[in-house]
Structure formats: C-alpha cells, structure tokens
Design a protein around this motif. Structure first.
Motif, PDB file in Angstrom:
ATOM      1  N   ARG A 147      43.846  41.325  40.141  1.00 26.51           N
ATOM      2  CA  ARG A 147      44.846  42.290  40.447  1.00 26.51           C
ATOM      3  C   ARG A 147      45.637  42.565  39.190  1.00 26.51           C
ATOM      4  N   ASN A 149      48.599  43.071  37.610  1.00 24.98           N
ATOM      5  CA  ASN A 149      49.644  42.376  36.841  1.00 24.98           C
ATOM      6  C   ASN A 149      49.550  40.854  36.927  1.00 24.98           C
ATOM      7  N   THR A 150      48.579  40.343  37.663  1.00 23.00           N
ATOM      8  CA  THR A 150      48.408  38.890  37.691  1.00 23.00           C
ATOM      9  C   THR A 150      47.111  38.511  36.951  1.00 23.00           C
ATOM     10  N   CYS A 151      45.996  38.460  37.676  1.00 22.01           N
ATOM     11  CA  CYS A 151      44.765  37.981  37.025  1.00 22.01           C
ATOM     12  C   CYS A 151      44.299  38.883  35.892  1.00 22.01           C
ATOM     13  N   ASP A 153      46.126  40.991  33.951  1.00 15.64           N
ATOM     14  CA  ASP A 153      47.035  40.877  32.808  1.00 15.64           C
ATOM     15  C   ASP A 153      46.842  39.527  32.122  1.00 15.64           C
ATOM     16  N   GLU A 180      53.464  47.781  39.817  1.00 14.77           N
ATOM     17  CA  GLU A 180      52.661  46.762  39.138  1.00 14.77           C
ATOM     18  C   GLU A 180      51.607  47.412  38.239  1.00 14.77           C
TER      19      GLU A 180
END
Lengths: 210, 210, 210, 210
Positions: A147, A149-151, A153, A180
């Motif tokens: 996703r 802004n998590t994985c 980024d 995001e």
C-alpha cells in the motif's frame, strides 16, 4: 521523469503484497482500498505490468507480508509498532486462508522469486530480497503493489538506501486514501524514486529493448 | 498515545541532522525550513529535549547526514536517487564548513554517540547506529530533528523494522512545508511510532522516573 | 579453482586494513604478523595486485578498521567481544598516528572508495561498503589484506551472504600464525570463496581481458 | 572464560540447524559429522542445554538453514558460493523430507521462535533473527548446533558484529573434522565469543540465579 534507460538484464519487477486480503473483493482490507484502487485501475495495471515484464524478460520478484499465524507479533514481543498491532488484531493475510493467498492472476511462475515474508513494511527488512536481487544481477527495480504510504514507501526507501535505482508506477499502487497517495507520489517518493511513471509509460519503456 | 512507559536505562534520544545548514539562520536549507521550524518552535524544542534527556540520564545519539566532500555521490556512482543528486548539487553539509557543523548548542558531549554519516535518509542505513544502540542496551528511541518526511520518516521506519520502539516528538521536527509535516505526523508515522507526543508531554514523561 | 571469468566493469578489489600498525616494520601488530607476512610476500603481493587492478580498470575499495579514538569501545558499551577489548587496550590504528595511517604505497587515489570504518572484523558490518559496491555496479570482489582469520574471513563470509562472488588471494593475506592461515585458506574460505588463487594467477586472470 | 553473568530475561539460546540430515543416524551429512559428534557428545549436550534453558526461562530461538526446494540456488543465480553449490547438489535439508526436519527432540514448542531460513551460513543474514532477538529484549546469546566452522562460526561473527554478547558451548557443536573444531574453538571464536564453555559449565551458569 522519463530519462531512465533500463538494462533489462539488470532490471527486476517487484510486486508487493498482491494478497486477496488487499486487492480482491471480499478481502479484509478491500473496503479500505477500494476507492483508490478502483479509481486508478491499480489491479489491471499491476497485471499489465507483470505481463509486459514477463514478455520483456524482466525477472519477477514478489515481496510478501508476513502471513498471520497464531502466536505472531505481540504475544511474546516486548516492543511493537501500531501497524503490527493492527495486523495481529485483524489477522490479515492469515496463513492458509484465501485472504493470505496471492490473487490468482499474480501466482508466481517457475523461476520467479518469492522473497521471505516481511514483518512490517519494507520488503527488504529482515528478508532475503536484497540477496536475491544481487544473485540475479539486478540494479534497477520497478515497484508496484500495495500500500502506497506503508509497504511501498518503505520498500522504495530501503531499495534506495541499499543502492538500487527505483521506478515507481503511480497507477499500479493503491492505498486507503487519496491523501496517502499524494503523500507518497508527490511528497516522499520524488526524493527516492529515479522515475515515477504511469503504467502506460512503463510498458512503453520496457518494450523499447536495446 | 501516551501509554508508553520509558525504562530510562534502555531509552536513547536520537538527534537527526542538527546541522547549521538545516537549523541555523544562514544555512543553505534554512530558507526552505524556516516557515515550519519557526512556527512550531522546533529548535528550542529540540534543545529542551536534549537537556531533559541529559538530566534524566537518557543516553544521547546523533545521526549525521553525509557531509559533502569533493567526489561524493554521482561522480562515480552508476545509480543514484534524486535526493542524493540534490545534495551533491547544493553541496549541503559540506565537510569543514559552518553549514556542515552541528549548531552550537547541539555539540555532542563526552560519552554521547555520534553514529557514522548516512548517505541518504535513514540514520541506520549503512552506518553503525544499530550496533551502537545495541551496545548501549537501548530498546526505546526518541526521535527529533530534521527533516520530517525524509530523514525522520526513514529513520523511524528503519528503527521499527529493526525492532526498536519509537517515540516521535511532533514539535521537535521540521520540514519544507506543512504538507510534509502532515504526511509524516498524520499519515505515516502513526503506523510506526509507538507514541507521537509534544515536547511538553515528552519532557514530562521522561522526568517521571521510576 | 580458476574457472572464474571476471567482468572487469563488475569487479572490485577490496583492500582490507593496510595500516602501518599491521603491515609496516614498527607497527604495533607487526611483530605478530611478521613471520607469515615476510614468508609469503604479502605486502609486495598486495601492491602488485593493487597496481594490476588499477591498470585493468578494476575499481578499488578500501575497508578500514576503526581507528582508535579516546572513549572507544567498552568505556560505555555494555557488551563487547574479546577482539574489541584487545583493540581498545592496545589502541591499535590510533586516529591521527602513523600506525593508524595506511602504509604509504596504499594511499587511496581519487575515485577510489574508502568505506566507513568497521568496529569489529567484517568490512561490511555497520559500514557503507555494500552500498558503495552496489552504486558502482560491482558483483565480483577480489579480497586482499589483513588478517586472515579475523577481518579477511569475516569480510569474505559477509560478502558471500550479501550475494557477491569472492576471490581470495592466498599470498596477499597474512596472519599471526600458519595455523590461522591454514584455518582460513584450507578449512573456511573454500566454502565461501568462488576462487582462491595466488597473486601470480590473479594478475594473469585480470590482465587477460578486453 | 567464565566471568559472564547472564541476565536470564535478556538471554537467548540459539539452536542452529538441528536437522536430521545433520545430527541423526541416516541423515545425509551424518557420515561426515559422526566422528566428532559422537566423540564430544554433541547431540545429548545440545539437548541438555535446551532443557536447562527452558527450565531457566531462557527464550529459545532456532536458526534453520534453507530447506532445499526445486529451483533453489544456482539454477537462476548468476553468482554463487561453493557451499551453496554443494547444498544444491546434495539437496540437503530437502523440504518436506525427514532430513529437512528438526530431530525429534528439538521440535520447537509454543512461544519458541523459529527464524526465517538462511541461504548460506549465518543465521542472521537475510533472515529475521536479529529483529526477533530485539523484539524479545535479548542481548546475550548462547550458541549451539551445527556446523562448527561454517554456520556456527558465521552466526557467532554476525552476532558480535550486530552487538550481541555470545557464549559458545564447545561440546554442543560439531563438525566434519577435529581440524575444523580446532579452527573454530581455538583460533576464531576466541576473538568473538565472550565465553567458550562446556555444557557442564553452561548448565551450572544458567542455573545459578537470583
């Protein structure tokens, strides 16, 4: 930015977390990503890129999040992060379930590399992704999946810290909100990704073989 | 989130990039960070936290960005990231200059640890920060400094991937824009930081010693 | 094993710890390494390889041990290893001294990469050596220097774990005893190094090249 | 060296590669390790330590080598090490076979941590072992298992580079020859392990507790 030239024998496609829980109707996180993912055509774009990369001879790598198993995360851990607490609570990507299986079209083929599962967000952290890329002579990495802004980024940041040249495909990633997406695509990734391109541009770039 | 209890002998304060080029009037990046940094009191807050941590016996660590030296970055590198190209072009934190020196109040004292310089954004990547924290028995990390969505975000992400429990201090970090601050404080760091607190809250938390 | 073909644009020479304290008469560790180093011609071989590599266009990297500085190691560390305790006690490679300077013939030239200093034995651990190799597109690594069963063995092991193909030059490394040399060259390195060759063989291999 | 005091809540036992292929009669590598392992009582000592550690509340970690699977190693890798070529040729620890299963007495119990599989020799390289140790607050590591000069030596070196304090148990490790045992126990590990003790000493040390 479209001044990147790909040496296809040194280029890898990295597909991050194509789990049913994320990108299939009925998945645990689908309600949260549906708005963005349906609007930007994320899943068909991911598939289009996967097929184009296979056709171009670009080696395919998958970076899967830890499939939840009983006892995981904070049951014995003394220190944890909120995103891990959420994962434990929701039992996302539960091992042995449909949600913890890659969406059918993203089933790895023979010779494609599935890295070890990551516990948090970076596909590199505490896994064999870096050594697998090195063993295959990869220097340029195209990143797609979930996703933003998590994985995505975190994986992009790690890739750059480790010395890879990263291309991020703007409409082949998704997230929970447009905020995001904007944080990733407009504020953060432009610092790290050598190129941020659309699926259409990417497919064109990797077809133009030397 | 204020449910974190600090074991002060296992807690470290990490000060990221307190260079004159970043946080002093006249520094190369000062014009870009001034608006945010002056509005949220970043520099006096950083100093207040440094003094409170020293008083509480929290060990101090510094994570310095690569000081620019002739030949750095892309002169011989085959792969690079935009943020490194910018650093090379602007010669930020040039070695041996005032801009590449820590702002006076942030001069490390004896027994405080200055990690090796980092080439990109994470204070952990390609440095000895992790081993220094381990050698000192640190598990809980308080992060302050510059710049929110680059070095701070990357350092927080790495810290969590490596197993540390992170506290981020919202008004002791700065950035180029309020959008960047929001991306870090509202969208990204809440996934990773066990606590996001104000300077006032933090100082209170580490004074309440067991 | 001489079936390795070098792609010279992907090959790096790694010179480990060519400090006066190690390889010059008068150095702190010279009395301990003299017997082996004089018998196998280690220093002239190292120099011969360095010159051959430069002529062949192989990029040069240096992996320097931590130069001792006041306060280093166990003064504030809670955990330490015997080799670090010895280094602290003997103040080897003291910063700013002749012993902590590379032997004159091994002074790095412009465009050659000096990695960050390592605290223990592996030139990779807690340094930027891996990212520097990646940024220069290196996959094949020729390792020479000191000391066989500590820094050389650890650096070779790390290189292989990280995905590099390693060549070790048997008469361009030295150690405190022939037992240590044998442990490295006959028992350990054969598991990891893709090739273990003499200086003469190596020079021939990297000259025979377009 | 017996001056190590263990804080049992910060101590972990690391069992390396207790596969049937290594330590059970009928295993693929059993003929090569039998002489040493039977002479020094390695397997009963490993078991005695495991039980003592469980009784003392020391958390147990397992570091398993990559279980061989079709397509592994050099089929698509461009760079490889001899030890990996051997593993591929012999299909050691084949996934789903008895040889690739932990010897019965070493079956992990609930709450014990099985790290991700390692591709080469270090239990830390390209796995989650470091983060698992951190998440459980471990600083002191007792290492047992197979094989002295490869996985044990590499794991001990990595542990020390990463900042752990290591105890190696001399008669709870095994190898192919007494020369390998001597290389590890007399030449190499004394540089890195804070203590090298017998099983008898170790059991006594972790029983003597407040």
């Amino acid at each position: 930015m479209t001044d990147v030239a790909y040496r296809l024998d040194q280029t890898g496609l990295l597909v991050v977390d194509p789990y049913n829980d994320f990108i299939s109707d009925g998945g645990k996180l689908w309600p949260r990503v549906r708005e963005v993912v349906q609007a930007n055509g994320c899943v068909p774009h991911m598939l289009e890129i996967l097929q184009a990369a296979r056709s171009a001879g670009v080696r395919i790598f998958f970076a899967p999040h830890r499939r939840w198993r009983a006892g995981d995360y904070n049951e014995t851990w003394k220190f944890w992060a909120p995103i891990q607490e959420s994962a434990a609570r929701a039992k996302v990507f539960a091992d042995g379930t449909w949600g913890g299986t890659f969406r059918d079209e993203f089933t790895p083929r023979q010779g494609e590399v599935v890295a070890l599962e990551h516990w948090c967000s970076s596909g590199f952290a505490n896994t064999d992704l870096d050594v697998q890329l090195k063993k295959h002579g990869i220097h340029q990495l195209i990143v797609i999946g979930m996703r933003a802004n998590t994985c995505i980024d975190s994986t992009v940041r790690y890739a750059v810290e480790l010395g890879y040249e990263v291309t991020l495909v703007s409409d082949a990633i998704g997230s929970y909100s447009w905020d995001e997406m904007k944080a990733t695509l407009e504020l953060n990734a432009p610092n790290y990704a050598r190129a941020i391109v659309s699926t259409k541009e990417l497919v064109s770039l990797i077809q133009l073989r030397p």
